[in-house]
Design an enzyme around this catalytic site. Structure first.
Site, mmCIF file in Angstrom:
data_model
loop_
_atom_site.group_PDB
_atom_site.id
_atom_site.type_symbol
_atom_site.label_atom_id
_atom_site.label_comp_id
_atom_site.label_asym_id
_atom_site.label_seq_id
_atom_site.Cartn_x
_atom_site.Cartn_y
_atom_site.Cartn_z
ATOM 1 N N GLY A 15 0.684 -1.319 0.002
ATOM 2 C CA GLY A 15 -0.054 -0.051 -0.085
ATOM 3 C C GLY A 15 1.022 1.359 0.096
ATOM 4 O O GLY A 15 0.203 2.205 0.240
ATOM 5 N N LYS A 38 9.223 8.935 -7.290
ATOM 6 C CA LYS A 38 9.113 7.477 -7.539
ATOM 7 C C LYS A 38 10.488 7.113 -8.113
ATOM 8 O O LYS A 38 10.711 7.133 -9.506
ATOM 9 C CB LYS A 38 8.102 6.965 -8.019
ATOM 10 C CG LYS A 38 8.102 5.375 -8.125
ATOM 11 C CD LYS A 38 7.408 4.591 -7.110
ATOM 12 C CE LYS A 38 7.921 2.987 -7.378
ATOM 13 N NZ LYS A 38 7.192 2.254 -6.339
HETATM 14 N N1 LIG Z 1 -6.589 0.682 2.265
HETATM 15 C C1 LIG Z 1 -6.630 0.184 0.873
HETATM 16 N N2 LIG Z 1 -7.999 0.296 0.621
HETATM 17 C C2 LIG Z 1 -8.325 -0.232 -0.761
HETATM 18 N N3 LIG Z 1 -7.435 -0.576 -1.575
HETATM 19 C C3 LIG Z 1 -6.150 -0.486 -1.175
HETATM 20 C C4 LIG Z 1 -5.861 -0.215 -0.049
HETATM 21 N N4 LIG Z 1 -4.464 -0.242 0.260
HETATM 22 C C5 LIG Z 1 -3.935 -0.638 -0.865
HETATM 23 N N5 LIG Z 1 -4.975 -0.793 -1.920
HETATM 24 C C6 LIG Z 1 -4.845 -1.560 -3.261
HETATM 25 O O1 LIG Z 1 -3.987 -2.388 -3.046
HETATM 26 C C7 LIG Z 1 -3.229 -2.495 -4.074
HETATM 27 C C8 LIG Z 1 -1.815 -2.383 -3.947
HETATM 28 O O2 LIG Z 1 -1.453 -1.274 -3.331
HETATM 29 P P1 LIG Z 1 -0.182 -0.050 -3.600
HETATM 30 O O3 LIG Z 1 -0.025 -0.120 -5.119
HETATM 31 O O4 LIG Z 1 -0.493 0.908 -3.040
HETATM 32 O O5 LIG Z 1 0.900 -1.173 -3.218
HETATM 33 P P2 LIG Z 1 2.557 -0.726 -3.164
HETATM 34 O O6 LIG Z 1 3.046 -0.882 -1.896
HETATM 35 O O7 LIG Z 1 2.720 0.756 -3.732
HETATM 36 O O8 LIG Z 1 2.960 -1.591 -4.438
HETATM 37 P P3 LIG Z 1 4.554 -1.604 -5.249
HETATM 38 O O9 LIG Z 1 5.480 -2.247 -4.435
HETATM 39 O O10 LIG Z 1 4.249 -2.358 -6.629
HETATM 40 O O11 LIG Z 1 4.812 -0.146 -5.465
HETATM 41 C C9 LIG Z 1 -3.575 -1.333 -5.339
HETATM 42 O O12 LIG Z 1 -4.495 -1.871 -6.184
HETATM 43 C C10 LIG Z 1 -4.035 -0.518 -4.320
HETATM 44 O O13 LIG Z 1 -5.181 0.247 -4.786
HETATM 45 MG MG LIG Z 2 3.727 1.377 -5.217
#
Ligand SMILES: Nc1ncnc2c1ncn2[C@@H]1O[C@H](COP(=O)(O)OP(=O)(O)OP(=O)(O)O)[C@@H](O)[C@H]1O
Ligand SMILES: [Mg+2]
Length: 230
Positions: A15, A38
């Site tokens: 997330g 990023k």
């Molecule tokens: N609190 C939340 N409520 C709803 N959806 C969420 C929530 N947190 C994360 N998501 C969803 O989960 C998925 C993964 O989250 P996110 O892309 O933010 O992860 P990340 O850590 O940035 O991943 P990466 O390592 O690929 O950058 C996405 O589709 C995002 O929209």
């Molecule tokens: Mg991400």
């Protein structure tokens, strides 16, 4: 003078982007000139023959940042792989000097800057005759970190290991954000207390599934940021 924070997580897809967008929108809605960067993005999609920096595009859109997302990413790869492998297969090499100069160009335009990491905190960026890990990038930019963790069963281990590794690398952890938090779960409430107690790091916010806002005082968020000195 710009203040920055580096967003990492207990793993990939936990997330970071979702929370970065909530954080950016909270700052910008409070009238703060906040931006986003990023350094390395893998797993980008091709749309009409162009690589789309999904994380940056999402954060710009949700956070109301009127900038071309491609200008907020230093390295972008199509394959959803660890950056060291994605770069190698694309015939590229990640260079911290380029990241540093992009970081300087971007942070000079803002008062607050959110930098999103890739994967978890142990993430190789280059692994050939030269070895560069994500922690080298964090140390190079001299940033404090915010850890995004799940709140579910197993999260004490995930969050504590991430905080302990950061401490071992002499990286300061400003806060931990618990994502997909279920406020009615006694176990998740206990996880929140245990993670704070065992790591000594404050829980900056708890974010529920589908949350549209970061529910915490803006002052406690701003305290997580540290003046950038580069
Ligand atoms: N609190 C939340 N409520 C709803 N959806 C969420 C929530 N947190 C994360 N998501 C969803 O989960 C998925 C993964 O989250 P996110 O892309 O933010 O992860 P990340 O850590 O940035 O991943 P990466 O390592 O690929 O950058 C996405 O589709 C995002 O929209
Ligand atoms: Mg991400």
């Amino acid at each position: 003078m710009c203040k920055g924070i580096f967003i990492t997580a207990t793993g990939t897809d936990v997330g970071k982007t979702y929370i970065s967008a909530l954080l950016l929108s909270k700052l910008r809605n409070s009238g703060i000139n906040a931006g986003y960067y990023k350094p390395v993005l893998s797993g980008a999609e091709y749309v009409n023959g162009e690589l789309i920096p999904g994380d940056a595009a999402y954060v710009c859109q949700k956070g109301g940042l009127p900038v071309e997302p491609m200008n907020l990413v230093s390295y972008i790869y199509q394959e959803p792989l660890s950056p060291h492998l994605a770069a190698q297969r694309a015939g590229d090499r990640i260079d911290l000097a380029k990241i540093e100069s992009d970081f300087i160009r971007i942070y000079q335009q803002y008062d607050y800057l959110i930098v999103e990491g890739c994967g978890g905190i142990v993430c190789p960026l280059r692994y050939d005759e030269e070895k560069i890990l994500l922690k080298d990038l964090i140390l190079k930019l001299n940033m404090d970190i915010l850890i995004v963790s799940e709140a579910k069963l197993g999260s004490i281990n995930d969050a504590a290991l991430t905080a302990y590794y950061a401490a071992q690398q002499r990286i300061h952890v400003s806060g931990i954000i618990l994502n997909r938090y279920k406020p009615r779960s006694f176990m998740e409430k206990d996880n929140q207390n245990m993670i704070a107690s065992m790591t000594g790091v404050p829980i900056t916010a708890c974010v529920e599934e589908g949350a549209q806002e970061l529910e915490c005082e803006i002052e406690s968020l701003l305290k997580c940021f540290k003046t950038i000195e580069l």
